[in-house]
Structure formats: structure tokens, C-alpha cells
Write an enzyme that holds these catalytic residues in place. Sequence first.
Site, short mmCIF file in Angstrom:
data_model
loop_
_atom_site.label_atom_id
_atom_site.label_comp_id
_atom_site.label_asym_id
_atom_site.label_seq_id
_atom_site.Cartn_x
_atom_site.Cartn_y
_atom_site.Cartn_z
CD GLN A 104 -0.23 -6.56 1.88
OE1 GLN A 104 -0.89 -5.76 2.55
NE2 GLN A 104 -0.56 -6.89 0.65
CG ASP A 107 0.45 -17.94 4.56
OD1 ASP A 107 -0.59 -17.61 3.96
OD2 ASP A 107 1.59 -17.82 4.06
CG HIS A 122 1.82 -7.21 7.45
ND1 HIS A 122 0.67 -7.21 6.70
CD2 HIS A 122 2.29 -5.93 7.39
CE1 HIS A 122 0.44 -5.99 6.22
NE2 HIS A 122 1.41 -5.20 6.62
CB CYS A 133 14.34 -10.36 26.47
SG CYS A 133 13.78 -12.00 25.95
N GLY A 195 -3.32 -10.89 -5.10
CA GLY A 195 -4.19 -11.25 -3.97
C GLY A 195 -4.17 -10.27 -2.81
N1 APR Z 1 -7.08 -15.23 -6.27
C1 APR Z 1 -6.93 -13.89 -6.45
N2 APR Z 1 -7.40 -12.96 -5.58
C2 APR Z 1 -8.04 -13.41 -4.49
C3 APR Z 1 -8.26 -14.79 -4.24
C4 APR Z 1 -7.74 -15.70 -5.19
N3 APR Z 1 -7.90 -17.03 -5.05
N4 APR Z 1 -8.95 -14.91 -3.07
C5 APR Z 1 -9.15 -13.65 -2.61
N5 APR Z 1 -8.62 -12.76 -3.46
C6 APR Z 1 -8.57 -11.30 -3.33
C7 APR Z 1 -9.77 -10.68 -2.63
O1 APR Z 1 -10.77 -10.39 -3.56
C8 APR Z 1 -9.15 -9.41 -2.03
O2 APR Z 1 -9.19 -8.36 -2.97
O3 APR Z 1 -7.46 -11.02 -2.50
C9 APR Z 1 -7.69 -9.79 -1.79
C10 APR Z 1 -7.39 -10.05 -0.33
O4 APR Z 1 -7.52 -8.82 0.36
P1 APR Z 1 -7.50 -8.79 1.97
O5 APR Z 1 -8.39 -9.84 2.49
O6 APR Z 1 -7.73 -7.37 2.37
O7 APR Z 1 -6.01 -9.23 2.34
P2 APR Z 1 -4.71 -8.33 2.28
O8 APR Z 1 -4.76 -7.36 1.17
O9 APR Z 1 -3.55 -9.26 2.31
O10 APR Z 1 -4.77 -7.53 3.67
C11 APR Z 1 -3.67 -6.71 3.99
O11 APR Z 1 -4.64 -6.34 6.17
O12 APR Z 1 -5.78 -7.22 7.95
C12 APR Z 1 -4.53 -6.83 7.51
O13 APR Z 1 -2.44 -7.59 8.26
C13 APR Z 1 -3.56 -7.98 7.50
O14 APR Z 1 -1.80 -8.46 5.91
C14 APR Z 1 -3.17 -8.13 6.03
C15 APR Z 1 -3.45 -6.75 5.48
#
Ligand code: APR
Length: 278
Positions: A104, A107, A122, A133, A195
Site C-alpha cells: 500500500q 515510497d 496505491h 493524457c 505494518g
Molecule cells: N513495525 C510494525 N508495525 C508498525 C511499525 C513498525 N516499525 N510502525 C508502525 N506500525 C504499525 C502501526 O501501529 C499501524 O498499525 O503499522 C500500522 C500502519 O497503519 P497506517 O498508518 O494506517 O498505514 P496503512 O495501513 O499502510 O494505511 C493504509 O491508508 O492513508 C491511506 O493510502 C494510505 O496506503 C495508506 C492506507
Amino acid sequence: MYTEEEIKKAAKDIVGAEKIVALTGAGISTESGIPDFRGTDGLWTKYDPDDFTYSKFLQDPAKYWKMSLELGELLLSLEPKPNLAHLALARLEELGKLRCVITQNVDGLHQVAGNTEVIEFHGNLRRVVCIACGERFPHDLAMEKASNGELPPRCDKCKGILKPDAVLFEEPIPRYALDRSLEEARNCDLMIVVGTSAVVYPAAELPRIAKERDGYHASFFGLYQPRRVMDYKKGAKVIEINAEPTPLTGIVSDYLIEGKAGEILPKILKEVERLLGF
Ligand code: APR
């Protein structure tokens, strides 16, 4: 906090599986210095996600670019590098123990780490796309135009407005990514979910599809197709690696290994290599 037994169990599951897929979220990149969205100090505690919708972009692309210049500066100034979690997934692919990463994240760090099969659910912030275009350009080109005052930056080909090639809220998931991810989720026998808070759909549906292996889960396509009985096979095993429990925990995932991905994945990898005789 995770235990050595959980590390050993995950390594054994990986060695015993044949078709392994990883689903990753922002949490795998936080140890590279990139903030996640919903964790403590996440980006959505500083920015309003409602500003990152496609309709808001169309209403005022210049404002969006100003915001993303600021955010882009912040992120790119970190010159994020893959961390040990990304590198562990790349090594699993090398060992033939990972078919692909469905990410998702925008980067591009999985590719930098060495994974060759990466499905960008994403999109990818390192590219921009012309909304007129469809031509794609490197993100730096647009950032250069924008920092020289061309707001919003425009397409060299047709002068259409350029947009970061990351999927904004309200935008559809790229068709190729959607189809390929569904296929991989339906056919894997192990999904490692790393994550992600598992609250954003349709990405968060993929572990359930892997688990139920039905592929036509109504909420994924917003429609229901009758499940072909002969297709129904035993579902995949789902392992979660996350800093905290999520809506998948205890319902879809077989078990959660709670802690930092940058610590947990290298330990699992080491045990996998030991079991494989490396
Ligand atoms: N190791 C393991 N887990 C981690 C770490 C780490 N070092 N750091 C953070 N986390 C966990 C957090 O606790 C959280 O549960 O990773 C999760 C990240 O969740 P989000 O911040 O919601 O990110 P994500 O799930 O990728 O979001 C999905 O939402 O905003 C949109 O498009 C955006 O792709 C993104 C989508």
C-alpha cells in the site's frame, strides 16, 4: 511483545508454504524514517486526510502541489533507505520463499531493497501522471517545475495538469494492481501482513480473501458472484507482523507477532535460512 516461539513458528510456516505473498503498509517504512498515517505521530495527526481526496485535488491542484511540495520535501529530505524489514522480504524472494509483495506504500522502498515482484496497490510517489493524457514522468521533474513556481506543474506533452501517481482517496485502485493482487491472494497458501492498520479497503480485504480463498468476496468488487463450489479450497494461513493489534487480529489472521517489523522479520529470516540449511 513477540516471543522466540512465535519467530520459530512463523519461520516453520514459511518453510512449509509454497505460494507466499506479503501485504505491506506504512508500518514497514517507519524504521526508514517515513511516518505512518494512523500510528502515534502519524501523518493524519498533522494533515487532514480529507485534503488528499481526488475531488480536492481537482478543485485546487495548485494548493495540493504546495502541500505535497512541503510533504514531499519532508519525506524526500529524509532520503529514506530500505530498512531491515524491507531487506528481509527481498531475501525471502531470493530464497524462493516470497512470490510477490503487495504494498500500500508509495515510497518504492521494496524495489530499492531488491524485491522484483512488487504490486503497487496505491501507486508510487516517485512518478507523476498527466490527468489529461495519462503520460507518466519522474516525480522530480514535476517537483522542479513546482519549485520554479509552475503550480500546478503541467505535462510537457499536452499541457494537462500533473498529479502524483499515488492513488488519492476517491480514486480507483489501478486495474492491473487490483486484478493481480486478487489473483495472488486467491492462490497463496500463506500471506504475511506487515505494518498495516488494515482499515483501508479494498487492500484490507486481501487477507480475508486469502483466508477464505473465495476471490469473489462481495465487498471487494461491490458485487456478489456465486462461489463456485469446486473452487473452494482450504484457505491460506495469515500471519500478521504489526506494532499493535488490528481488525484482522484474532479474526482473519492466524496469529499476530507484535512488535517492530525491522526486528521481527530479520529474526524470522535467520530461522528460515537455518531451517533451509544455510
Ligand atoms: N513495525 C510494525 N508495525 C508498525 C511499525 C513498525 N516499525 N510502525 C508502525 N506500525 C504499525 C502501526 O501501529 C499501524 O498499525 O503499522 C500500522 C500502519 O497503519 P497506517 O498508518 O494506517 O498505514 P496503512 O495501513 O499502510 O494505511 C493504509 O491508508 O492513508 C491511506 O493510502 C494510505 O496506503 C495508506 C492506507
